[in-house]
Scaffold this motif. Structure first.
Motif, PDB file in Angstrom:
ATOM      1  N   PHE A  14       0.850  -1.189   0.000  1.00  0.00           N
ATOM      2  CA  PHE A  14       0.000   0.000   0.000  1.00  0.00           C
ATOM      3  C   PHE A  14       0.883   1.235   0.000  1.00  0.00           C
ATOM      4  O   PHE A  14       1.925   1.257   0.656  1.00  0.00           O
ATOM      5  N   MET A  72     -18.774  -5.726  -7.616  1.00  0.00           N
ATOM      6  CA  MET A  72     -17.623  -6.019  -8.469  1.00  0.00           C
ATOM      7  C   MET A  72     -17.144  -7.467  -8.347  1.00  0.00           C
ATOM      8  O   MET A  72     -16.274  -7.898  -9.099  1.00  0.00           O
ATOM      9  N   GLU A 129     -20.994   4.025  -2.792  1.00  0.00           N
ATOM     10  CA  GLU A 129     -20.706   2.589  -2.872  1.00  0.00           C
ATOM     11  C   GLU A 129     -19.213   2.316  -2.698  1.00  0.00           C
ATOM     12  O   GLU A 129     -18.832   1.273  -2.182  1.00  0.00           O
ATOM     13  N   HIS A 186     -11.817   1.654 -14.596  1.00  0.00           N
ATOM     14  CA  HIS A 186     -11.253   0.336 -14.868  1.00  0.00           C
ATOM     15  C   HIS A 186      -9.876   0.202 -14.224  1.00  0.00           C
ATOM     16  O   HIS A 186      -9.507  -0.867 -13.744  1.00  0.00           O
ATOM     17  N   ARG A 187      -9.147   1.286 -14.218  1.00  0.00           N
ATOM     18  CA  ARG A 187      -7.793   1.245 -13.657  1.00  0.00           C
ATOM     19  C   ARG A 187      -7.800   1.366 -12.136  1.00  0.00           C
ATOM     20  O   ARG A 187      -6.789   1.115 -11.492  1.00  0.00           O
ATOM     21  N   ARG A 188      -8.926   1.745 -11.605  1.00  0.00           N
ATOM     22  CA  ARG A 188      -8.975   2.004 -10.167  1.00  0.00           C
ATOM     23  C   ARG A 188      -9.151   0.715  -9.376  1.00  0.00           C
ATOM     24  O   ARG A 188      -9.920  -0.157  -9.752  1.00  0.00           O
ATOM     25  N   GLU A 189      -8.426   0.630  -8.260  1.00  0.00           N
ATOM     26  CA  GLU A 189      -8.654  -0.486  -7.338  1.00  0.00           C
ATOM     27  C   GLU A 189      -9.829  -0.091  -6.446  1.00  0.00           C
ATOM     28  O   GLU A 189      -9.741   0.880  -5.705  1.00  0.00           O
ATOM     29  N   VAL A 190     -10.912  -0.843  -6.527  1.00  0.00           N
ATOM     30  CA  VAL A 190     -12.102  -0.395  -5.789  1.00  0.00           C
ATOM     31  C   VAL A 190     -11.920  -0.557  -4.285  1.00  0.00           C
ATOM     32  O   VAL A 190     -12.629   0.058  -3.497  1.00  0.00           O
ATOM     33  N   ALA A 191     -10.968  -1.402  -3.893  1.00  0.00           N
ATOM     34  CA  ALA A 191     -10.710  -1.555  -2.454  1.00  0.00           C
ATOM     35  C   ALA A 191      -9.420  -0.832  -2.071  1.00  0.00           C
ATOM     36  O   ALA A 191      -8.767  -1.197  -1.101  1.00  0.00           O
ATOM     37  N   GLU A 192      -9.088   0.175  -2.864  1.00  0.00           N
ATOM     38  CA  GLU A 192      -7.821   0.883  -2.647  1.00  0.00           C
ATOM     39  C   GLU A 192      -7.733   1.477  -1.244  1.00  0.00           C
ATOM     40  O   GLU A 192      -8.700   2.035  -0.726  1.00  0.00           O
ATOM     41  N   VAL A 193      -6.557   1.323  -0.666  1.00  0.00           N
ATOM     42  CA  VAL A 193      -6.321   1.905   0.654  1.00  0.00           C
ATOM     43  C   VAL A 193      -5.133   2.835   0.523  1.00  0.00           C
ATOM     44  O   VAL A 193      -4.097   2.447  -0.010  1.00  0.00           O
ATOM     45  N   LYS A 217      -9.062  -9.880  -1.261  1.00  0.00           N
ATOM     46  CA  LYS A 217      -9.426  -8.804  -2.205  1.00  0.00           C
ATOM     47  C   LYS A 217      -8.641  -8.929  -3.507  1.00  0.00           C
ATOM     48  O   LYS A 217      -9.154  -8.610  -4.579  1.00  0.00           O
ATOM     49  N   PHE A 259     -19.108 -14.604  -2.632  1.00  0.00           N
ATOM     50  CA  PHE A 259     -18.231 -13.880  -1.715  1.00  0.00           C
ATOM     51  C   PHE A 259     -19.034 -13.267  -0.581  1.00  0.00           C
ATOM     52  O   PHE A 259     -20.008 -12.551  -0.804  1.00  0.00           O
ATOM     53  N   LEU A 267     -10.461  -6.981  -6.471  1.00  0.00           N
ATOM     54  CA  LEU A 267     -10.792  -5.681  -5.874  1.00  0.00           C
ATOM     55  C   LEU A 267      -9.522  -4.877  -5.620  1.00  0.00           C
ATOM     56  O   LEU A 267      -9.555  -3.654  -5.528  1.00  0.00           O
ATOM     57  N   LEU A 268      -8.420  -5.572  -5.455  1.00  0.00           N
ATOM     58  CA  LEU A 268      -7.105  -4.940  -5.367  1.00  0.00           C
ATOM     59  C   LEU A 268      -6.221  -5.590  -6.419  1.00  0.00           C
ATOM     60  O   LEU A 268      -6.408  -6.771  -6.737  1.00  0.00           O
ATOM     61  N   TYR A 269      -5.287  -4.812  -6.921  1.00  0.00           N
ATOM     62  CA  TYR A 269      -4.363  -5.376  -7.906  1.00  0.00           C
ATOM     63  C   TYR A 269      -3.030  -5.669  -7.207  1.00  0.00           C
ATOM     64  O   TYR A 269      -2.547  -4.839  -6.435  1.00  0.00           O
ATOM     65  N   HIS A 273     -18.366   0.514   0.603  1.00  0.00           N
ATOM     66  CA  HIS A 273     -17.879  -0.816   0.192  1.00  0.00           C
ATOM     67  C   HIS A 273     -18.956  -1.717  -0.392  1.00  0.00           C
ATOM     68  O   HIS A 273     -18.700  -2.901  -0.613  1.00  0.00           O
ATOM     69  N   ILE A 302     -19.714  -1.696  -3.232  1.00  0.00           N
ATOM     70  CA  ILE A 302     -19.158  -2.031  -4.547  1.00  0.00           C
ATOM     71  C   ILE A 302     -18.379  -3.352  -4.507  1.00  0.00           C
ATOM     72  O   ILE A 302     -18.230  -4.016  -5.522  1.00  0.00           O
ATOM     73  N   PHE A 303     -17.920  -3.732  -3.302  1.00  0.00           N
ATOM     74  CA  PHE A 303     -17.207  -5.019  -3.201  1.00  0.00           C
ATOM     75  C   PHE A 303     -18.120  -6.154  -3.660  1.00  0.00           C
ATOM     76  O   PHE A 303     -17.674  -7.097  -4.291  1.00  0.00           O
ATOM     77  N   LYS A 322     -16.124 -14.581 -12.264  1.00  0.00           N
ATOM     78  CA  LYS A 322     -16.914 -14.161 -11.108  1.00  0.00           C
ATOM     79  C   LYS A 322     -18.304 -14.773 -11.077  1.00  0.00           C
ATOM     80  O   LYS A 322     -18.964 -14.777 -10.044  1.00  0.00           O
ATOM     81  N   TYR A 373     -21.830  -5.503   3.417  1.00  0.00           N
ATOM     82  CA  TYR A 373     -21.955  -4.227   2.718  1.00  0.00           C
ATOM     83  C   TYR A 373     -23.215  -4.248   1.862  1.00  0.00           C
ATOM     84  O   TYR A 373     -23.148  -4.426   0.646  1.00  0.00           O
TER      85      TYR A 373
END
Lengths: 411, 468
Positions: free
Chosen positions: A18, B88, B78, B459-466, A58, A89, A63-65, B82, B84-85, A84, A95
């Motif tokens: 991160f 997605m 969303e 599309h490039r975004r991590e939806v669970a980005e921290v 994730k 999940f 959800l994370l790369y 979350h 959106i988790f 998917k 949520y």
């Protein structure tokens, strides 16, 4: 490739770092994680808070790369949308959309799986029955307690009858009934050949249902293996019998001393587990129809979830050949309850599956004819009383013995 | 499309159940239903209806613009909440998700526009029925002929002023009038002379006549039909009653048109409409109008006025080409096109920024799109035509701002170009071509570009980005 089973999840050198506001690396949440989850196994992901469990999940879900490393889920990258459709999940928190009622919630997720309206409706009803919320189906999810929301979360995770179920802290916030029910669901789905990844802090839950576990700490894998092997104490033997008199105990003590030159370490009356005691009390209250605005005990697992996971014929044959070639020692405790199989196990199994005449003449346990084989759990020991005996074992006529034998071991 | 539709439906349900849309619906209802009781215009029936439509439609547009921006909060919520988790991790592509959200917003906007359109239409007829009449028959006729219609306007064809300008220029050149002029630019001088001739042409002296030619008056030329001449005059030295008197004669009999005369006695400085039989339009669809600056009323004195038809007050022929109802529908389609673009912008911002920032950015773009013409004019006015960036510090900033605006306006449309409220209020036709331009330019090009960008970034975004 014959005998080569495609893992459901495979990661190699998986890393996730991160970054801070200025995009500088700040926290290494997962480091060089190599994970492999085989089809049909219930896999536990353990670790303290911040150990990288949820981050790993994730990444498996896209959800994370990953910062580095490779992931394959059901043979494809996790960002592949088609994968998917085969995954369910349950996140660590439910949520859900506060403005939808329970039925609408399930219907919405069913729509995203492109399920036809009739199936959506049918499954929603069944799942609400299963999680004990049929009576509250018209209430907005925002009004639900945390436990009730978890139940809806579980229901949505199952709406597509997934091949691969990912449960992140599934029993958090649930009462013992709900927790027990989730474990029952996991066991039942495990029996039917679904692959389940379970992440939990509650070690007893993991111990109850998982076949294999991996323990993470600081984003790295610290231990991994078969849960039976990891937890077995080989330096002690436990025998449980109905209540014995002092005289008999003394004789047993003498006998053990005479034969083994060892003393008994502990003699006590076993206690019923608090979970079982609690469930009995609540069960009695429910039987008396005492009113509650919360979740009911929950119902049967819907039929659609009881269908075995679809596999190709080749996969089934491959897995069976591989399984039959493994050395499985029967545990000679009692006379077999099912007739002994004759001939070469592998050829018999294949013949049975291919419907050959010779196989038809062989006496078969009833379940073997109705249940499809579990394609990819060939090396899984049958230890837990709830574990499915499996087609191979049933066809070999050893299922019952093994189950009972290992149950004894475990106690 | 099933997935996109599922997300759109969900967006609509969210908008309604989270009460955001309902709040705006109530606000629009209050505006539309309350305006007739609080605005009276110029006390005439036409004025009341025009004021109501003008304020009502403008307010509806602004409120729906705000609603569109606020609805984009759904995506931001969303991401923050979350939810959106769960979406997605279903078989939903990022593009399906963004498109579904946009479609949901668009459908809600379309539904609201339909409601507001029906309400406005109903209220117009309510005002028409209940407004206290001054001259009931005249009031309603004026409303029906000038507001509740869709009229096409043809401006008069100006004479070619370049020829006399050229001649004068040549003469002046021969006489050496320009010899001592520094940095002399013949083109500028010719343009100046042409403007002078045009200004002269626009002024009609006492007892003088001016001819106005209108081409392409493609109206139904049946004798019972009519066309309208709309004009506004400025008069010098007018009578004490602030009314000018003049005579219009329409139609060229040599071109097969019926000739009619219309004496007028009208208030100075306001737009007026004169009705002309449609068969005064010639076979080649031209209409010739002769304006005589003389008092045609016998027994009244001749006022020696100078009457001017200013450039900003174009004389035009209006003829009916459609109905008010279709005009209203087309206006709402134009409004919807603008909201579709705004929805895409709001979603783009939400995919990049947190909601407060996205909201602010979207509002900024909304304002920039709405005031584009004004800002361009202001910047143009601030800048010296011959100055460069390095002429002065002020010029540097002005030029810099112009460059920035040029980049911004490459994608931000000019909403004023698609604002048909004034046309509707004046009974002008909101043409199908105009609507198609909006559909193509605003929706199919700019909205698609913005949505594409939103999808790419999401599309490039991590939806669970921290971010730590």
């Amino acid at each position: 490739m014959a005998g080569q089973i495609q893992p459901v999840v495979q990661t190699a050198g998986l890393c996730k770092t991160f970054k801070d506001f200025w995009r500088r690396p700040h926290v290494e949440a997962v480091k060089d994680l190599d994970l492999e989850i085989k089809p049909g196994e219930v896999f536990g992901l353990l670790g303290p808070n911040g150990s990288g469990k949820t981050t790993t999940i994730k990444m498996l879900l896209g959800l994370l790369y990953p910062t580095k490393g490779r992931i394959s889920v059901l043979g494809k990258p996790p960002t592949d949308v088609s994968v998917k459709a085969r995954i369910g999940f349950l996140p660590e928190e439910s949520y859900l959309y506060r403005f939808l009622v329970a039925h609408e919630t399930l219907d919405y997720y069913g729509r995203l799986f492109r399920l036809p309206a009739r199936i959506r409706s049918e499954r929603s009803d069944r799942l609400l029955d299963m999680v004990g919320l049929r009576q509250e189906a018209k209430r907005r999810v925002g009004e639900y307690s945390k436990g009730m929301a978890r139940r809806i979360g579980l229901a949505q995770a199952l709406i597509n009858d997934p091949e691969f179920l990912i449960l992140d802290e599934p029993t958090t916030g649930l009462d013992p009934i709900g927790a027990r029910q989730i474990k029952d669901v996991i066991r039942e789905l495990g029996k039917k050949g679904k692959t389940i990844l379970l992440s939990s802090h509650i070690l007893a839950d993991v111990e109850d249902v998982c076949d294999r576990v991996t323990i993470l700490y600081g984003g790295q894998q610290r231990a991994a293996g078969d849960i039976g092997e990891l937890l077995r104490k080989t330096d002690a033997t436990q025998i449980t019998t109905p209540s014995l008199s002092e005289k008999t105990i003394a004789q047993v003590r003498d006998l053990i001393f005479r034969l083994e030159k060892k003393d008994i370490l502990d003699i006590s009356n076993p206690r019923v587990r608090l979970e079982d005691f609690f469930l009995r009390i609540v069960g009695e209250a429910q039987a008396a129809n005492i009113r509650t605005s919360g979740a009911r005990g929950g119902g049967e697992i819907p039929d659609f979830l009881k269908q075995p996971t679809e596999s190709t014929t080749q996969e089934v044959v491959d897995s069976l050949v591989f399984a039959a070639s493994q050395k499985v020692d029967p545990v000679p405790i009692q006379a077999p309850l099912l007739p002994e199989a004759t001939g070469e196990p592998s050829s018999e199994v294949i013949q049975q599956l291919m419907g050959s005449e010779s196989a038809k003449t062989t006496p078969e346990p009833v379940e073997a004819a109705t249940e499809r084989p579990r394609p990819a759990r060939p090396d899984r020991p049958r230890e837990k009383p709830s574990a499915d005996a499996g087609v191979i074992d049933e066809l070999l006529g050893r299922a019952k013995q093994e189950t009972e034998g290992h149950s004894e071991d475990k106690r | 499309m099933t997935t996109v539709w599922a997300i759109a439906r969900h967006m609509i349900a969210e908008g309604i159940r989270m009460k955001l849309a309902l709040v705006f619906l109530v606000l629009i209802g209050l505006v539309v239903l309350g305006l007739p009781f609080s605005i009276s215009g110029d006390s005439s029936l036409t004025g009341a209806v025009q004021s109501f439509m003008s304020y009502g439609l403008s307010a509806t547009g602004v409120l729906l613009g705000m609603l569109t921006i606020f609805m984009s909060r759904s995506l931001a919520d969303e991401l923050v909440g979350h939810q959106i988790f769960l979406v997605m991790t279903k078989p939903v592509s990022r593009w399906q998700y963004v498109l579904g959200k946009w479609l949901g917003m668009t459908i809600l906007n379309a539904a609201f526009l339909l409601c507001s359109g029906v309400t406005i239409y109903g209220m117009v007829h309510y005002i028409k029925r209940t407004h206290p009449p001054i001259d009931d028959r005249y009031d309603k006729a004026e409303l029906n002929n000038e507001v509740l219609v869709a009229r096409h306007a043809v401006r008069c064809t100006l004479p070619d002023f370049t020829k006399p300008a050229e001649m004068e220029f040549e003469q002046n050149l021969e006489e050496g009038l320009y010899d001592s002029v520094p940095d002399f630019d013949p083109a500028v001088e010719k343009a100046r002379l042409a403007s002078k001739y045009e200004a002269r042409w626009r002024v009609v002296g006492p007892l003088q006549m001016r001819v106005f030619e209108f081409e392409n008056v493609l109206c139904d030329r049946s004798p019972d039909n009519h066309v309208q001449i709309r004009y506004k005059t400025d008069v010098s030295d007018y009578a004490s009653d602030e009314i000018f008197r003049a005579l219009w004669v329409f139609g060229d009999p040599f071109m097969g048109a019926r000739q009619v005369s219309r004496p007028v006695r009208q208030v100075v400085g306001r737009y007026h409409t004169v009705h002309v039989p449609a068969d005064s339009v010639a076979d080649d669809h031209t209409l010739t109008a002769y304006f005589y600056n003389e008092n045609p009323y016998e027994g009244e004195p001749q006022y020696r006025n100078i009457i001017e038809f200013r450039k900003s007050n174009e004389v035009a022929v209006l003829f009916i080409v459609g109905s008010f109802e279709w005009n209203l529908v087309r206006l709402h389609i134009l409004m919807l096109c603008k909201l579709m673009f705004l929805g895409a912008v709001a979603l783009l911002m939400t995919t990049v920024f947190s909601f407060p920032v996205a909201c602010l950015a979207s509002f900024t773009i909304y304002v920039l799109a709405g005031t584009r013409s004004f800002i361009e004019e202001a910047l143009d006015f601030s800048s010296d035509d011959f100055a460069t960036m390095f002429t002065s510090m002020k010029e540097f900033f002005v030029q810099l701002m112009m460059q920035v605006y040029n980049v911004i306006y490459w994608i931000i449309p000019d909403f004023a170009k698609f604002d048909a409220v004034e046309s509707l209020v004046n009974g002008r036709n909101v043409s199908l071509v105009w609507v198609l331009q909006a559909v193509f330019g605003l929706v199919l090009v700019k909205t698609v570009i913005v949505l594409g960008l939103a999808i790419l970034l999401f599309h490039r975004r991590e939806v669970a980005e921290v971010s730590v």
